[in-house]
Scaffold this motif. Structure first.
Motif, PDB file in Angstrom:
ATOM      1  N   ASP A  53      -2.721  -3.623 -18.538  1.00 19.80           N
ATOM      2  CA  ASP A  53      -3.870  -3.924 -18.604  1.00 19.80           C
ATOM      3  C   ASP A  53      -4.671  -4.074 -17.426  1.00 19.80           C
ATOM      4  OD1 ASP A  53      -6.282  -5.571 -19.161  1.00 19.80           O
ATOM      5  OD2 ASP A  53      -5.504  -6.349 -20.745  1.00 19.80           O
ATOM      6  N   CYS A  54      -5.944  -3.250 -17.452  1.00 13.99           N
ATOM      7  CA  CYS A  54      -6.642  -2.895 -16.181  1.00 13.99           C
ATOM      8  C   CYS A  54      -7.085  -4.111 -15.640  1.00 13.99           C
ATOM      9  CB  CYS A  54      -7.545  -1.788 -16.364  1.00 13.99           C
ATOM     10  SG  CYS A  54      -7.869  -1.013 -14.505  1.00 13.99           S
ATOM     11  N   ARG A  55      -7.339  -5.119 -16.440  1.00 14.58           N
ATOM     12  CA  ARG A  55      -7.916  -6.545 -15.854  1.00 14.58           C
ATOM     13  C   ARG A  55      -7.196  -7.304 -15.023  1.00 14.58           C
ATOM     14  NH1 ARG A  55      -9.231  -9.368 -21.524  1.00 14.58           N
ATOM     15  NH2 ARG A  55      -6.973  -8.222 -22.044  1.00 14.58           N
ATOM     16  N   TYR A  56      -5.778  -6.906 -15.113  1.00 14.59           N
ATOM     17  CA  TYR A  56      -4.604  -7.701 -14.399  1.00 14.59           C
ATOM     18  C   TYR A  56      -3.681  -6.960 -13.516  1.00 14.59           C
ATOM     19  CZ  TYR A  56      -5.978 -11.060 -18.379  1.00 14.59           C
ATOM     20  OH  TYR A  56      -6.519 -11.861 -19.010  1.00 14.59           O
ATOM     21  N   SER A  57      -3.582  -5.632 -14.007  1.00 22.27           N
ATOM     22  CA  SER A  57      -2.872  -4.598 -13.058  1.00 22.27           C
ATOM     23  C   SER A  57      -3.504  -3.547 -12.710  1.00 22.27           C
ATOM     24  CB  SER A  57      -1.614  -4.553 -13.689  1.00 22.27           C
ATOM     25  OG  SER A  57      -0.519  -3.796 -13.144  1.00 22.27           O
ATOM     26  N   TRP A  58      -3.687  -2.804 -11.368  1.00 19.17           N
ATOM     27  CA  TRP A  58      -4.154  -1.854 -11.104  1.00 19.17           C
ATOM     28  C   TRP A  58      -4.037  -1.379  -9.840  1.00 19.17           C
ATOM     29  CZ3 TRP A  58      -6.552  -6.806 -11.265  1.00 19.17           C
ATOM     30  CH2 TRP A  58      -7.271  -7.293 -10.181  1.00 19.17           C
ATOM     31  N   LEU A  59      -4.339  -0.333  -9.412  1.00 17.59           N
ATOM     32  CA  LEU A  59      -4.267  -0.010  -7.957  1.00 17.59           C
ATOM     33  C   LEU A  59      -5.872  -0.052  -7.193  1.00 17.59           C
ATOM     34  CD1 LEU A  59      -2.322   3.607  -8.742  1.00 17.59           C
ATOM     35  CD2 LEU A  59      -1.283   1.195  -7.971  1.00 17.59           C
ATOM     36  N   TYR A  60      -5.862  -0.269  -5.976  1.00 13.10           N
ATOM     37  CA  TYR A  60      -7.114  -0.375  -5.451  1.00 13.10           C
ATOM     38  C   TYR A  60      -7.090   0.704  -4.436  1.00 13.10           C
ATOM     39  CZ  TYR A  60     -10.816  -2.218  -2.295  1.00 13.10           C
ATOM     40  OH  TYR A  60     -11.867  -2.390  -1.677  1.00 13.10           O
ATOM     41  N   ASP A  61      -8.037   1.526  -4.477  1.00 11.41           N
ATOM     42  CA  ASP A  61      -8.147   2.862  -3.674  1.00 11.41           C
ATOM     43  C   ASP A  61      -9.171   2.265  -2.195  1.00 11.41           C
ATOM     44  OD1 ASP A  61      -9.063   5.062  -2.410  1.00 11.41           O
ATOM     45  OD2 ASP A  61      -8.938   6.310  -4.099  1.00 11.41           O
TER      46      ASP A  61
ATOM     47  N   GLN B 253       0.773  -1.293  -0.069  1.00 12.46           N
ATOM     48  CA  GLN B 253       0.018  -0.094   0.153  1.00 12.46           C
ATOM     49  C   GLN B 253       0.816   1.334  -0.229  1.00 12.46           C
ATOM     50  OE1 GLN B 253      -3.403  -0.186   2.437  1.00 12.46           O
ATOM     51  NE2 GLN B 253      -3.443   2.095   2.714  1.00 12.46           N
ATOM     52  N   LEU B 254       0.579   2.250  -1.067  1.00 14.50           N
ATOM     53  CA  LEU B 254       1.208   3.268  -0.993  1.00 14.50           C
ATOM     54  C   LEU B 254       0.206   4.704  -0.926  1.00 14.50           C
ATOM     55  CD1 LEU B 254       3.654   2.982  -4.130  1.00 14.50           C
ATOM     56  CD2 LEU B 254       4.377   2.776  -1.781  1.00 14.50           C
ATOM     57  N   GLY B 255       0.159   5.053   0.220  1.00 11.38           N
ATOM     58  CA  GLY B 255      -0.614   6.034   0.495  1.00 11.38           C
ATOM     59  C   GLY B 255      -2.120   5.152   0.739  1.00 11.38           C
ATOM     60  N   PRO B 256      -3.284   5.678   0.096  1.00  8.76           N
ATOM     61  CA  PRO B 256      -4.456   4.811   0.077  1.00  8.76           C
ATOM     62  C   PRO B 256      -4.544   3.738  -0.895  1.00  8.76           C
ATOM     63  CG  PRO B 256      -4.721   6.991  -0.947  1.00  8.76           C
ATOM     64  CD  PRO B 256      -3.318   6.866  -0.457  1.00  8.76           C
ATOM     65  N   TYR B 257      -3.464   3.605  -1.724  1.00 15.05           N
ATOM     66  CA  TYR B 257      -3.680   2.661  -2.901  1.00 15.05           C
ATOM     67  C   TYR B 257      -2.789   1.312  -2.596  1.00 15.05           C
ATOM     68  CZ  TYR B 257      -5.376   6.712  -5.100  1.00 15.05           C
ATOM     69  OH  TYR B 257      -6.178   7.995  -5.681  1.00 15.05           O
ATOM     70  N   GLN B 258      -3.481   0.166  -2.846  1.00 21.02           N
ATOM     71  CA  GLN B 258      -2.794  -1.205  -2.610  1.00 21.02           C
ATOM     72  C   GLN B 258      -2.485  -1.398  -4.441  1.00 21.02           C
ATOM     73  OE1 GLN B 258      -5.586  -3.680  -0.612  1.00 21.02           O
ATOM     74  NE2 GLN B 258      -4.757  -3.470   1.142  1.00 21.02           N
ATOM     75  N   ILE B 259      -1.335  -2.074  -4.368  1.00 19.33           N
ATOM     76  CA  ILE B 259      -1.006  -2.380  -5.863  1.00 19.33           C
ATOM     77  C   ILE B 259      -1.112  -3.846  -6.083  1.00 19.33           C
ATOM     78  CG2 ILE B 259       1.136  -2.526  -7.159  1.00 19.33           C
ATOM     79  CD1 ILE B 259       2.261  -0.254  -5.647  1.00 19.33           C
ATOM     80  N   GLN B 260      -1.790  -4.068  -7.359  1.00 16.00           N
ATOM     81  CA  GLN B 260      -1.850  -5.531  -8.020  1.00 16.00           C
ATOM     82  C   GLN B 260      -0.790  -5.281  -9.205  1.00 16.00           C
ATOM     83  OE1 GLN B 260      -3.790  -7.989  -7.424  1.00 16.00           O
ATOM     84  NE2 GLN B 260      -3.096  -8.910  -9.178  1.00 16.00           N
ATOM     85  N   VAL B 261       0.133  -6.063  -9.070  1.00 15.35           N
ATOM     86  CA  VAL B 261       1.338  -6.025 -10.072  1.00 15.35           C
ATOM     87  C   VAL B 261       1.178  -6.617 -11.288  1.00 15.35           C
ATOM     88  CG1 VAL B 261       2.855  -6.014  -8.182  1.00 15.35           C
ATOM     89  CG2 VAL B 261       2.228  -8.075  -9.381  1.00 15.35           C
ATOM     90  N   GLY B 262      -0.045  -7.307 -11.703  1.00 19.02           N
ATOM     91  CA  GLY B 262      -0.069  -7.877 -13.036  1.00 19.02           C
ATOM     92  C   GLY B 262       0.821  -9.147 -13.359  1.00 19.02           C
ATOM     93  N   ARG B 263       0.721  -9.364 -14.527  1.00 19.09           N
ATOM     94  CA  ARG B 263       1.439 -10.591 -15.099  1.00 19.09           C
ATOM     95  C   ARG B 263       2.768 -10.646 -15.488  1.00 19.09           C
ATOM     96  NH1 ARG B 263      -2.647 -10.592 -20.057  1.00 19.09           N
ATOM     97  NH2 ARG B 263      -1.899  -8.361 -19.831  1.00 19.09           N
ATOM     98  N   TYR B 264       3.138  -9.408 -15.848  1.00 19.86           N
ATOM     99  CA  TYR B 264       4.795  -9.490 -16.110  1.00 19.86           C
ATOM    100  C   TYR B 264       5.095  -7.847 -16.159  1.00 19.86           C
ATOM    101  CZ  TYR B 264       1.757  -8.388 -20.424  1.00 19.86           C
ATOM    102  OH  TYR B 264       0.703  -8.061 -21.230  1.00 19.86           O
TER     103      TYR B 264
END
Length: 376
Positions: free
Chosen positions: A350-358, A334-345
């Motif tokens: 691609d927002c289906r696999y890699s994104w930030l969760y507020d 978590q960086l600030g309020p955002y958790q990181i989803q790193v993705g496939r590579y």
């Protein structure tokens, strides 16, 4: 307030194609050394421990300048290059120096050779550290990385002699006595994210609180391979020569200035963050900084951002997370309020696999979108 540095009278523009950032060195998949060759070479199961292989400048400090002046004066022109690439790749400078001496015993290594050896050692280390090879399970990752890098397997004798001549005996560790590959200190296991938050508080984004920047896809420290420990951020992904902005410490810790364009901040807990492609560095070695302290700006000139070589498609900050000298995956961090989803590579956007969760509103935010860095 956020500091904006106007170069050549240019004004801010939109996002450029520079958002893909960089790759420090091409990805390499080692051709694993057959077990029979390892056995016949009598390579120790632990030539050097993984802990001594990775660079921990605050906990295991090393004065490269003094060492070169006393031991290898002809190499003094390479001082910054050695420290810079040790920091960027996470390979301890003692390991890097010894390996370079075995590979180039009669010549001063070039800056490109230093970069290449450091990057290869790093990629080999993380390749073996992430695998559970049945044929090579008795060797730790650092030993296999060195074996892969040396001209021949038998050169491990020269490597060991050179290291001990310069830095003293390689002290056997519990890791060596057990003769087993240690488990990688995965971020979610040892220590846990809860441990990190307890030690550091919430890690903020590496820019001034109250402002919004744009992150790209998570990637490794070298831009290829694993773990996906790093993320590039920029105010607006400008072209070279356009304005750039203030970089701040993501957490409390002690500063190590790796080069004119690279800084690390290490917390006493063992957690650390690396800041690369910097300019106008405002801090000094050993200085204690608190979260949101200004470290400098990210460079707007390619030659400055790449002060010791490399590649980059435009101005940005390359930001990495480490624990006890090892680069750590950003998955779930978590960086600030955002958790990181790193993705496939590397650089997966691609927002289906890699994104930030507020975590404030439980919403998914795609990469390359503007994200805020609120006061904590």
């Amino acid at each position: 307030m956020l500091k904006k540095y106007m170069y050549f009278g240019l004004v801010l523009l939109g996002i450029s194609s520079g958002a893909m950032a960089h790759s420090l060195y091409p990805n390499m998949t080692p051709h694993e050394i057959p077990q029979a060759k390892l056995t016949s070479s009598e390579l120790p199961n632990v030539l050097i421990s993984d802990n001594a292989f990775v660079y921990q400048p605050h906990f295991r400090p090393f004065d490269i300048g003094s060492f070169l002046a006393d031991t290898q004066p002809s190499w003094q022109t390479r001082k910054e290059s050695l420290k810079h690439w040790a920091g960027a790749t996470g390979v301890d400078p003692r390991v890097l120096l010894t390996t370079l001496m075995v590979i180039h015993p009669k010549q001063i290594p070039t800056a490109n050779e230093i970069k290449a050896v450091a990057n290869q050692l790093s990629q080999y280390f993380y390749y073996y550290d992430s695998r559970k090879s049945l044929t090579q399970k008795n060797y730790n990752a650092a030993t296999l990385a060195l074996a892969q890098q040396l001209p021949t397997l038998s050169d491990w004798h020269d490597w060991q002699r050179q290291y001990e001549q310069w830095f003293g005996p390689i002290i056997p560790t519990q890791e060596a006595k057990q003769k087993v590959k240690p488990a990688a200190p995965a971020l979610a296991l040892a220590p846990s994210l809860a441990d990190a938050n307890s030690a550091l508080g919430i890690i903020q984004w590496p820019w001034m609180q109250g402002y919004s920047w744009m992150p790209n896809g998570p990637h490794s420290n070298t831009g290829s391979g694993y773990p996906l420990s790093s993320i590039d951020v920029s105010y607006n992904w400008p072209d070279w020569g356009e304005p750039t902005y203030s970089v701040t410490a993501a957490h409390d810790g002690y500063v190590t200035v790796m080069s004119r364009c690279q800084v690390r901040v290490t917390n006493p807990s063992g957690w650390a963050t690396n800041y690369y492609h910097m300019d106008w560095i405002q801090v000094e070695d050993g200085q204690w900084v608190t979260r949101d302290t200004e470290l400098g700006i990210y460079a707007n000139q390619r030659s400055t951002a790449l002060c010791e070589g490399g590649s980059s498609t435009g101005p940005h900050l390359h930001f990495s997370l480490l624990y006890q000298g090892r680069f750590q995956s950003l998955q779930g961090v978590q960086l600030g309020p955002y958790q990181i989803q790193v993705g496939r590579y590397n650089y997966d956007s691609d927002c289906r696999y890699s994104w930030l969760y507020d975590t404030r509103n439980r919403r998914k935010v795609c990469l390359y979108q503007s994200v805020d860095n609120p006061p904590l």
